[in-house]
Design a protein around this motif. Structure first.
Motif, short mmCIF file in Angstrom:
data_model
loop_
_atom_site.label_atom_id
_atom_site.label_comp_id
_atom_site.label_asym_id
_atom_site.label_seq_id
_atom_site.Cartn_x
_atom_site.Cartn_y
_atom_site.Cartn_z
N ALA A 265 4.58 53.33 -8.27
CA ALA A 265 3.16 53.17 -8.59
C ALA A 265 2.54 52.00 -7.81
CB ALA A 265 2.98 52.97 -10.09
N ILE A 266 3.26 50.89 -7.72
CA ILE A 266 2.73 49.71 -7.01
C ILE A 266 2.54 50.03 -5.53
CG2 ILE A 266 3.22 47.35 -6.28
CD1 ILE A 266 4.72 46.94 -8.88
N ILE A 267 3.50 50.71 -4.93
CA ILE A 267 3.39 51.07 -3.51
C ILE A 267 2.15 51.93 -3.27
CG2 ILE A 267 4.45 52.42 -1.67
CD1 ILE A 267 7.18 51.49 -2.80
N MET A 268 1.92 52.91 -4.15
CA MET A 268 0.77 53.81 -3.99
C MET A 268 -0.55 53.10 -4.20
SD MET A 268 2.37 57.20 -5.86
CE MET A 268 1.04 58.33 -5.43
N LEU A 269 -0.55 52.05 -5.02
CA LEU A 269 -1.79 51.34 -5.34
C LEU A 269 -1.94 50.03 -4.56
CD1 LEU A 269 -1.79 51.84 -9.22
CD2 LEU A 269 -3.41 52.82 -7.59
N PHE A 270 -1.04 49.79 -3.63
CA PHE A 270 -1.09 48.52 -2.90
C PHE A 270 -2.40 48.29 -2.15
CE2 PHE A 270 0.15 45.42 0.38
CZ PHE A 270 0.67 44.43 -0.44
N PRO A 271 -3.00 49.32 -1.53
CA PRO A 271 -4.31 49.09 -0.87
C PRO A 271 -5.38 48.63 -1.86
CG PRO A 271 -3.32 51.13 -0.08
CD PRO A 271 -2.49 50.67 -1.24
N VAL A 272 -5.35 49.16 -3.09
CA VAL A 272 -6.31 48.72 -4.12
C VAL A 272 -6.06 47.26 -4.46
CG1 VAL A 272 -7.08 49.06 -6.50
CG2 VAL A 272 -6.55 51.05 -5.06
N LEU A 273 -4.80 46.91 -4.61
CA LEU A 273 -4.44 45.52 -4.92
C LEU A 273 -4.98 44.57 -3.86
CD1 LEU A 273 -2.11 43.22 -4.02
CD2 LEU A 273 -2.92 43.28 -6.36
N MET A 274 -4.85 44.94 -2.60
CA MET A 274 -5.33 44.07 -1.52
C MET A 274 -6.84 43.90 -1.58
SD MET A 274 -2.78 42.80 0.01
CE MET A 274 -3.76 41.98 1.28
N ARG A 275 -7.58 44.93 -1.96
CA ARG A 275 -9.03 44.81 -2.11
C ARG A 275 -9.38 43.78 -3.19
NH1 ARG A 275 -11.31 50.58 -3.34
NH2 ARG A 275 -13.21 49.33 -3.62
N VAL A 276 -8.68 43.86 -4.32
CA VAL A 276 -8.95 42.93 -5.42
C VAL A 276 -8.55 41.51 -5.03
CG1 VAL A 276 -8.39 42.39 -7.83
CG2 VAL A 276 -8.65 44.77 -7.12
N LEU A 277 -7.41 41.37 -4.36
CA LEU A 277 -6.96 40.05 -3.93
C LEU A 277 -7.94 39.45 -2.92
CD1 LEU A 277 -4.78 37.85 -3.93
CD2 LEU A 277 -3.53 39.18 -2.21
N ASN A 278 -8.43 40.27 -2.00
CA ASN A 278 -9.40 39.77 -1.01
C ASN A 278 -10.72 39.38 -1.66
OD1 ASN A 278 -7.63 40.08 1.15
ND2 ASN A 278 -8.29 42.17 1.59
N ASP A 279 -11.10 40.08 -2.74
CA ASP A 279 -12.30 39.72 -3.49
C ASP A 279 -12.13 38.32 -4.12
OD1 ASP A 279 -14.88 40.42 -4.99
OD2 ASP A 279 -13.51 40.06 -6.66
N PHE A 280 -10.96 38.05 -4.68
CA PHE A 280 -10.66 36.75 -5.27
C PHE A 280 -10.71 35.65 -4.22
CE2 PHE A 280 -7.69 33.50 -6.89
CZ PHE A 280 -8.12 33.36 -8.20
N ARG A 281 -10.08 35.92 -3.06
CA ARG A 281 -10.05 34.93 -1.99
C ARG A 281 -11.46 34.67 -1.43
NH1 ARG A 281 -4.61 37.39 0.83
NH2 ARG A 281 -3.14 35.79 0.12
N ALA A 282 -12.24 35.72 -1.31
CA ALA A 282 -13.59 35.57 -0.77
C ALA A 282 -14.45 34.69 -1.67
CB ALA A 282 -14.24 36.94 -0.59
N GLN A 283 -14.30 34.85 -2.98
CA GLN A 283 -15.07 34.01 -3.91
C GLN A 283 -14.64 32.56 -3.84
OE1 GLN A 283 -15.99 35.51 -7.88
NE2 GLN A 283 -15.16 37.52 -7.30
N LEU A 284 -13.34 32.32 -3.70
CA LEU A 284 -12.87 30.94 -3.54
C LEU A 284 -13.40 30.32 -2.26
CD1 LEU A 284 -9.09 31.16 -4.60
CD2 LEU A 284 -10.96 30.12 -5.89
#
Length: 496
Positions: free
Chosen positions: A426-445
């Protein structure tokens, strides 16, 4: 019956036997590289969860710190006392180094799986939230994968709520019987009553108990280990060199050399910190946080506490003592117990019994909650929850009263292997979604936000529940500046 035993032995061979540990290691390294070494980037933010200022104002919600303590209580258990001793006995001091290595890698894996659990969480009727791997399978991959979520839920229920709770009950009663001479039936009754009281209070009562029990459990054990290290401070450099030398084969302490050290260190480390196994994300989803990555960072910290801190405490207690003899065959708990006695005296064997009791109890309430989450995936019938609670109390009692009862639950480890494989898929299949959320967090910081806020409206293509993010309005134009100003005046240290 032999056919059933053979079937589960085959599953264990196909998972833990040769496939799963390398997969978890390689996957952890992949996540670490692809996320830009996220566990090191946000290492400083992990400690913010300990601040009292980082608590939610909602009395019905589970705070980030409470979710952390519940997961620490689940991860920390017999593996931190007996498991480390076994790893050193079979793999030599070098096994400790590889436990550290897999923990650093596992911190990234835990961050990813816990972030996904937060992202796809759903509000519960009691004001808390529910989610986990089954949730991100159903809402992330789609309901056509419900069969995969059901497989996950069945394995979670049978391995953690049933099997591992029997083991914990057995550990509890055995420790009391051996050190205090109290018959198993009495400790079983006590544990069953306490377990019943906690599980009938639901996740809120579990969180409140964890907020008291886990700090006492962890801090007292750490404090005792620090005293031992200070007493033997002149021997510490030699022990550190012994760990590194054995880890890379410069010195050989046991048969198998470097290979044994790697195998034992990785295996015991993964069993202890549970990174990637798909259990801790269920607790991570309960927390009320402003951004999914915030709870991912918190759960990464949980892996650090479990292995880098508490497992290291046990390792130094053993390796600094004269009791440890390389290659000697001695039971794990006994080795830890005798090492403590050699440092501080006979009273420590009673302290260790107390520590085991707390470790076992914290694991029981954690395992019960995992069972509750798993049951919710399969059925929402009100009576099913009462059946589960009664069954858990009975299983704990059974495991505590009969010394050989845990042999009945031979299926736990194999099913945990299946659980981990489903979670990793499941994590492998959803990894692109995870990266979007992580990039959103980094962008706000990067934009100057002290506490990034998740707005599900920015991810309209995902099946998210907007009601799970009551702080989303703070992410909208104008709100961030106001929140930044408030943060500077009220919380200069920052919080997640």
């Amino acid at each position: 019956m032999e056919l059933v035993f053979g079937f589960f032995r085959l599953i264990e061979d196909l998972t833990w036997g040769w496939a799963l540990i390398p997969i978890l290691v390689i996957f952890g390294l992949f996540i670490t590289a692809m996320t830009g070494f996220v566990q090191f980037q946000f290492f400083g933010r992990m400690f913010r969860v300990l601040s009292s200022k980082n608590q939610t104002g909602d009395p019905n919600a589970i705070s980030a710190r409470e979710a952390l303590l519940i997961s620490v209580g689940g991860r920390v258990g017999g593996g931190n006392i007996a498991g480390v001793a076994v790893a050193i006995t079979l793999g030599g001091p070098g096994a400790v180094f590889w436990m550290w290595a897999i923990a650093l890698v596992g911190m990234a894996t835990s961050l990813v799986e816990s972030t996904l659990a937060q992202l796809y969480k759903r509000p519960a009727t009691d004001g808390t939230y529910k989610g986990g791997p089954a949730g991100y399978i159903l809402y992330g991959l789609g309901h056509q994968y419900r069969w995969l979520a059901v497989i996950y839920a069945v394995c979670l229920l049978l391995s953690f709520a049933i099997g591992f709770n029997a083991f914990q009950g057995n550990t509890f009663a055995g420790a009391v019987d051996e050190s205090l001479g109290i018959d198993r039936i009495w400790s079983a009754l006590l544990l069953a009553v306490i377990t019943g009281f906690i599980v009938y209070g639901g996740i809120k009562r579990i969180a409140k108990v964890a907020d008291i029990v886990i700090p006492i459990m962890a801090l007292s054990y750490i404090a005792m280990a620090l005293v031992i290290i200070l007493i033997n401070i002149t021997s510490l450099p030699g022990v550190l060199w012994m760990i590194v030398a054995n880890a890379f084969g410069f010195e050989e302490a046991v048969g198998g050399g470097m290979g044994a050290a790697i195998a034992q260190g990785l295996r015991r480390g993964l069993f202890s910190n549970e990174a990637g196994l798909g259990s801790a994300p269920n607790v991570a989803a309960t927390a009320h946080v402003r951004h999914p990555v915030s709870q991912g960072i918190t759960q990464s910290f949980s892996v650090f506490i479990d292995t880098i801190v508490i497992c290291s405490c046990t390792a130094f207690v053993i390796l600094l003592s004269p009791v440890y003899v390389p290659g000697a065959d001695i039971d794990g708990v006994v080795l830890t117990q005798q090492s403590l006695v050699s440092h501080l005296g006979e009273w420590t064997q009673y302290y260790l019994t107390f520590a085991i009791l707390l470790f076992a109890f914290s694991s029981i309430i954690y395992n019960y909650y995992l069972g509750e989450v798993a049951l919710g995936v399969m059925t929402n019938h009100p009576a099913s929850l009462h059946v589960l609670r009664i069954a858990i109390v009975g299983i704990v009692f059974l495991g505590a009263t009969a010394p050989g009862a845990t042999a009945v639950f031979f299926f736990s480890d194999p099913l945990m292997g299946v659980l981990a494989l489903v979670n990793l898929i499941a994590i492998i299949m959803l990894f692109p979604v995870l990266m979007r959320v992580l990039n959103d967090f980094r962008a706000q910081l990067k934009a100057g936000a002290l506490r990034p806020v998740f707005d599900p409206a920015r991810f309209a293509d995902l099946d998210l529940d907007h009601a799970a993010w009551p702080d989303a309005h703070l992410a909208r134009p104008g709100a961030e500046d106001r929140d930044r100003a408030i943060g500077r005046s009220e919380n200069p240290a920052g919080a997640q």
